[in-house]
Design a protein around this motif. Structure first.
Motif, PDB file in Angstrom:
ATOM      1  N   LYS A 119       0.816  -1.213   0.000  1.00 53.71           N
ATOM      2  CA  LYS A 119       0.000   0.000   0.000  1.00 53.71           C
ATOM      3  C   LYS A 119       0.849   1.262   0.000  1.00 53.71           C
ATOM      4  CE  LYS A 119      -3.694  -2.292   2.620  1.00 53.71           C
ATOM      5  NZ  LYS A 119      -4.454  -2.301   3.893  1.00 53.71           N
ATOM      6  N   LYS A 120       1.897   1.267   0.808  1.00 54.86           N
ATOM      7  CA  LYS A 120       2.796   2.424   0.890  1.00 54.86           C
ATOM      8  C   LYS A 120       4.223   1.938   1.080  1.00 54.86           C
ATOM      9  CE  LYS A 120      -0.552   5.568   3.135  1.00 54.86           C
ATOM     10  NZ  LYS A 120      -0.617   6.628   2.127  1.00 54.86           N
ATOM     11  N   LEU A 121       5.172   2.693   0.531  1.00 52.55           N
ATOM     12  CA  LEU A 121       6.587   2.424   0.745  1.00 52.55           C
ATOM     13  C   LEU A 121       7.329   3.739   0.608  1.00 52.55           C
ATOM     14  CD1 LEU A 121       8.973   0.518   1.173  1.00 52.55           C
ATOM     15  CD2 LEU A 121       8.982   0.078  -1.286  1.00 52.55           C
ATOM     16  N   ASN A 122       7.997   4.155   1.686  1.00 50.03           N
ATOM     17  CA  ASN A 122       8.710   5.422   1.715  1.00 50.03           C
ATOM     18  C   ASN A 122      10.165   5.191   2.114  1.00 50.03           C
ATOM     19  OD1 ASN A 122       6.135   6.787   1.359  1.00 50.03           O
ATOM     20  ND2 ASN A 122       5.780   6.379   3.530  1.00 50.03           N
ATOM     21  N   CYS A 123      11.081   5.866   1.437  1.00 54.15           N
ATOM     22  CA  CYS A 123      12.508   5.729   1.729  1.00 54.15           C
ATOM     23  C   CYS A 123      13.167   7.099   1.723  1.00 54.15           C
ATOM     24  CB  CYS A 123      13.205   4.851   0.694  1.00 54.15           C
ATOM     25  SG  CYS A 123      12.786   3.109   0.767  1.00 54.15           S
ATOM     26  N   THR A 124      14.054   7.335   2.692  1.00 52.98           N
ATOM     27  CA  THR A 124      14.829   8.571   2.745  1.00 52.98           C
ATOM     28  C   THR A 124      16.287   8.226   3.010  1.00 52.98           C
ATOM     29  OG1 THR A 124      12.950   9.825   3.608  1.00 52.98           O
ATOM     30  CG2 THR A 124      15.133  10.802   3.877  1.00 52.98           C
ATOM     31  N   LEU A 125      17.180   8.694   2.144  1.00 50.01           N
ATOM     32  CA  LEU A 125      18.606   8.509   2.360  1.00 50.01           C
ATOM     33  C   LEU A 125      19.082   9.579   3.327  1.00 50.01           C
ATOM     34  CD1 LEU A 125      19.609   7.868  -1.354  1.00 50.01           C
ATOM     35  CD2 LEU A 125      19.151   6.182   0.429  1.00 50.01           C
ATOM     36  N   THR A 126      19.774   9.153   4.373  1.00 47.72           N
ATOM     37  CA  THR A 126      20.103  10.071   5.462  1.00 47.72           C
ATOM     38  C   THR A 126      21.590  10.345   5.606  1.00 47.72           C
ATOM     39  OG1 THR A 126      20.228   8.235   7.034  1.00 47.72           O
ATOM     40  CG2 THR A 126      18.094   9.322   6.779  1.00 47.72           C
ATOM     41  N   GLY A 127      22.424   9.614   4.915  1.00 48.96           N
ATOM     42  CA  GLY A 127      23.863   9.798   5.092  1.00 48.96           C
ATOM     43  C   GLY A 127      24.620   9.547   3.814  1.00 48.96           C
ATOM     44  N   PRO A 128      25.939   9.703   3.855  1.00 44.45           N
ATOM     45  CA  PRO A 128      26.753   9.459   2.663  1.00 44.45           C
ATOM     46  C   PRO A 128      26.614   8.024   2.190  1.00 44.45           C
ATOM     47  CG  PRO A 128      28.055  10.419   4.454  1.00 44.45           C
ATOM     48  CD  PRO A 128      26.732  10.064   5.019  1.00 44.45           C
ATOM     49  N   ALA A 129      26.829   7.837   0.910  1.00 43.16           N
ATOM     50  CA  ALA A 129      26.730   6.500   0.338  1.00 43.16           C
ATOM     51  C   ALA A 129      27.789   5.585   0.931  1.00 43.16           C
ATOM     52  CB  ALA A 129      26.910   6.572  -1.172  1.00 43.16           C
ATOM     53  N   PRO A 130      27.474   4.295   1.064  1.00 39.86           N
ATOM     54  CA  PRO A 130      28.507   3.337   1.473  1.00 39.86           C
ATOM     55  C   PRO A 130      29.644   3.305   0.466  1.00 39.86           C
ATOM     56  CG  PRO A 130      26.314   2.351   1.597  1.00 39.86           C
ATOM     57  CD  PRO A 130      26.174   3.656   0.868  1.00 39.86           C
ATOM     58  N   GLU A 131      30.771   2.777   0.897  1.00 34.41           N
ATOM     59  CA  GLU A 131      31.915   2.619   0.009  1.00 34.41           C
ATOM     60  C   GLU A 131      31.651   1.415  -0.884  1.00 34.41           C
ATOM     61  OE1 GLU A 131      36.469   1.615   0.814  1.00 34.41           O
ATOM     62  OE2 GLU A 131      35.607   3.048   2.207  1.00 34.41           O
ATOM     63  N   TRP A 132      31.642   1.622  -2.198  1.00 36.62           N
ATOM     64  CA  TRP A 132      31.246   0.563  -3.117  1.00 36.62           C
ATOM     65  C   TRP A 132      32.353  -0.451  -3.293  1.00 36.62           C
ATOM     66  CZ3 TRP A 132      26.293   0.646  -3.784  1.00 36.62           C
ATOM     67  CH2 TRP A 132      25.621   1.870  -3.669  1.00 36.62           C
ATOM     68  N   ARG A 133      32.004  -1.718  -3.225  1.00 34.08           N
ATOM     69  CA  ARG A 133      32.973  -2.802  -3.346  1.00 34.08           C
ATOM     70  C   ARG A 133      32.456  -3.817  -4.358  1.00 34.08           C
ATOM     71  NH1 ARG A 133      33.264  -3.654   3.192  1.00 34.08           N
ATOM     72  NH2 ARG A 133      34.128  -1.605   3.696  1.00 34.08           N
TER      73      ARG A 133
END
Length: 327
Positions: A119-133
């Motif tokens: 029914k609902k799905l909410n997302c908020t990015l709150t910090g720097p991106a992880p280090e990509w590996r």
């Protein structure tokens, strides 16, 4: 989107979710080993409603309390936006959706034959991106469950889930979802004539130019032109594995999020950053047998509202919060 949003969506009724049909058989695969594995083992694809095992993101979980889970997962994809500052919020939505599905089946015992109604799905990015590996990054998802769903006196899931995603102890995303589980009998009554869709038996309109919506090829494009800059036609191409991991009887919510992201990119231009927050609400199923229109409204500050309609009725609403350059 440069990052793939792997779908956690409802399988078509004729597609088996599991050879055994019992989530308990696979539950042990989710439990975290006392000895950390050098290469975490992904959970069975059936627990997150996928056909392709390579799309699975969940690796295991522990349960510190009856309503709290710590879920191990992998965050896929590439950094997105100018400088790769943050990963796509749509990727986060796909990840937490998988966590909720896996825990519902393996921990709460929701039968694999039940259908998940998002029914609902909410997302908020709150910090720097992880280090990509190597394209995937290990994360931990704290999952809090509330408003338990009961059948016959026993708990079979949670209607509301709240997610906190951490990478190396740092919070990188917060999310919440609202959904319910539907038995096969109820689902058949609910879907009626749309219970089985002739997979791929519809006309796929011509795609817009890939560069307009931030895609690298026409196969990734989810939109077709209508002649208006603020209105698009949903393009359901069965060959688009980003939107469709397997045959389904309706357009999945995360596929609609992919289309909304493209519509926002087309409306705001290439300088619009990838959204750091998405808010979604779904009012009715989007079918394959009729046109679905996406109407776009921009605010001027990078926030874009995409309203979907079908048969002349509202179907969904998605708000994406990106940024436009200033000065």
């Amino acid at each position: 989107m440069s990052a793939t949003v792997y779908q956690s969506c409802t399988l078509a009724p004729e597609t088996p979710k599991s050879e055994s049909g019992r989530p308990q058989v696979m539950a042990a695969c989710l439990r975290k080993s006392a000895v950390p594995e050098e290469v975490p083992r992904l959970v069975p694809k059936e627990l997150v409603h996928l056909k392709d095992q390579s799309g699975v993101l969940v690796t295991g979980w522990t349960r510190p309390s009856p309503e709290v889970f710590l879920v191990g997962a992998e965050w896929p994809g590439e950094p997105e936006g100018p400088g790769g500052a943050r990963p796509a919020a749509g990727t986060a939505a796909g990840l937490v959706r998988q966590c909720g599905l896996a825990v519902s089946h393996a921990a709460f015992g929701v039968p694999l034959e039940y259908q998940s109604l998002l029914k609902k799905l909410n997302c908020t990015l709150t910090g720097p991106a992880p280090e990509w590996r190597d394209g995937r990054t290990p994360v931990t998802v704290e999952l809090n469950c509330s408003q338990m769903i009961r059948r016959g006196g026993r708990v079979i899931g949670a209607e509301i889930m709240e997610f906190t995603v951490r990478h190396e102890g740092r919070v990188v995303c917060r999310a919440d979802s609202r959904s319910q589980w539907i038995s096969p009998q109820v689902y058949r009554r609910l879907r009626g004539d749309h219970l089985t869709a002739p997979w791929g038996g519809w006309d796929v309109p011509e795609p817009v130019a890939p560069e307009l919506v931030g895609c690298s090829s026409a196969e990734e494009v989810a939109l077709s032109a209508t002649g208006r800059p603020d209105r698009w036609l949903l393009r359901n191409d069965p060959a688009n594995t980003e939107m469709f991991d397997h045959p389904v009887d309706h357009v999945p919510g995360l596929a609609l999020l992919t289309a909304a992201h493209q519509a926002a990119r087309a409306a705001c231009g290439p300088l619009w950053t990838a959204p750091t927050a998405v808010s979604t609400s779904f009012g009715r199923y989007v079918e394959f047998d009729a046109p679905c229109l996406l109407d776009v409204r921009t605010s001027g500050n990078g926030v874009v509202e995409v309203a979907g309609s079908q048969y002349g009725l509202p179907a969904f609403r998605i708000v994406l919060s990106g940024r436009l350059p200033t000065g």
